[in-house]
Design a protein around this motif. Structure first.
Motif, short mmCIF file in Angstrom:
data_model
loop_
_atom_site.label_atom_id
_atom_site.label_comp_id
_atom_site.label_asym_id
_atom_site.label_seq_id
_atom_site.Cartn_x
_atom_site.Cartn_y
_atom_site.Cartn_z
N LYS A 38 3.85 5.78 -5.49
CA LYS A 38 3.81 5.80 -6.95
C LYS A 38 2.71 6.73 -7.45
O LYS A 38 2.87 7.42 -8.45
N LYS A 39 1.59 6.75 -6.73
CA LYS A 39 0.46 7.58 -7.13
C LYS A 39 0.80 9.07 -7.01
O LYS A 39 0.35 9.88 -7.81
N ASN A 40 1.61 9.41 -6.01
CA ASN A 40 1.95 10.81 -5.78
C ASN A 40 3.08 11.31 -6.67
O ASN A 40 3.42 12.48 -6.61
N GLN A 41 3.69 10.43 -7.45
CA GLN A 41 4.77 10.84 -8.33
C GLN A 41 4.22 11.54 -9.56
O GLN A 41 3.19 11.14 -10.10
N THR A 42 4.90 12.58 -9.99
CA THR A 42 4.53 13.22 -11.24
C THR A 42 5.73 13.15 -12.18
O THR A 42 6.86 13.42 -11.77
N LYS A 84 0.83 -1.21 0.00
CA LYS A 84 0.00 0.00 0.00
C LYS A 84 0.87 1.26 0.00
O LYS A 84 0.58 2.22 -0.71
N LYS A 85 1.93 1.25 0.81
CA LYS A 85 2.84 2.41 0.85
C LYS A 85 3.49 2.64 -0.50
O LYS A 85 3.63 3.77 -0.96
N LYS A 86 3.89 1.54 -1.13
CA LYS A 86 4.54 1.63 -2.44
C LYS A 86 3.57 2.20 -3.48
O LYS A 86 3.93 3.06 -4.28
N ALA A 87 2.33 1.73 -3.45
CA ALA A 87 1.32 2.22 -4.39
C ALA A 87 1.02 3.69 -4.15
O ALA A 87 0.86 4.47 -5.10
N GLU A 88 0.96 4.09 -2.89
CA GLU A 88 0.70 5.49 -2.55
C GLU A 88 1.83 6.39 -3.03
O GLU A 88 1.60 7.46 -3.58
#
Length: 176
Positions: A82-86, A76-80
């Motif tokens: 990745k989601k916040n990366q631009t 979950k931390k990894k996905a979060e």
């Protein structure tokens, strides 16, 4: 390193190699330094796993926890993250010293669209044949582009000549 343990996973239970480990209990309290077998037995009593969290420490630090839940939280931390990366891309627009007004306006519209999408833009003036003698025309086009986009972009890199090209970088203005 043993072949049955993938590099990216943490060691748990019997995979822990050290004879003695510093154990942290399920609720976060320090249980002290125990032998590996005692620590595994303690974890099994609670129905949990002994997970190595700091392998490089001396002695290695292990935590008594549910390994499945630990892996889920890491995922979950990894996905979060990745989601916040631009991802900022660099778009390139090419013009020539003899570019007409309508074509120039179209190029400026494209630059504006790229900048509004948050991308950086590389503006390149390329010279053919004897046009290279008139670098001032290329510079004036770049200056005009900077002037036409100054409300949404700033010059990130000054105009530089490289071979038969003259280029500069534009970046979006910081959001307020």
């Amino acid at each position: 390193m043993r072949r049955d343990i993938p590099q990216d996973t943490v060691r748990r239970n019997e995979q822990v190699r050290a004879r003695e480990v510093r154990v942290i209990g399920a609720d976060g309290e320090q249980l002290g330094i125990l032998s590996r077998n005692d620590a595994i037995a303690h974890a099994k009593e609670l129905g949990l796993d002994l997970v190595e969290v700091a392998a490089t420490a001396d002695p290695p630090v292990c935590r008594v926890m549910d390994y499945g839940r630990f892996k889920y939280e890491q995922q979950k931390k990894k996905a979060e993250a990745k989601k916040n990366q631009t991802v900022i891309q660099i778009k390139e627009i090419k013009v020539r010293p003899k570019t007409d007004d309508h074509d120039y306006d179209t190029k400026v519209r494209h630059i504006r669209r790229f900048i509004e999408e948050g991308d950086r833009c590389k503006v390149t003036v390329f010279f053919r044949g004897r046009e290279i003698v008139h670098k001032d025309r290329g510079q004036s086009i770049l200056d005009r582009i900077v002037e036409d986009t100054k409300d949404i972009a700033k010059m990130d890199q000054e105009a530089r000549a490289e071979g038969r090209t003259l280029f500069m970088m534009l970046a979006p203005l910081p959001k307020k």
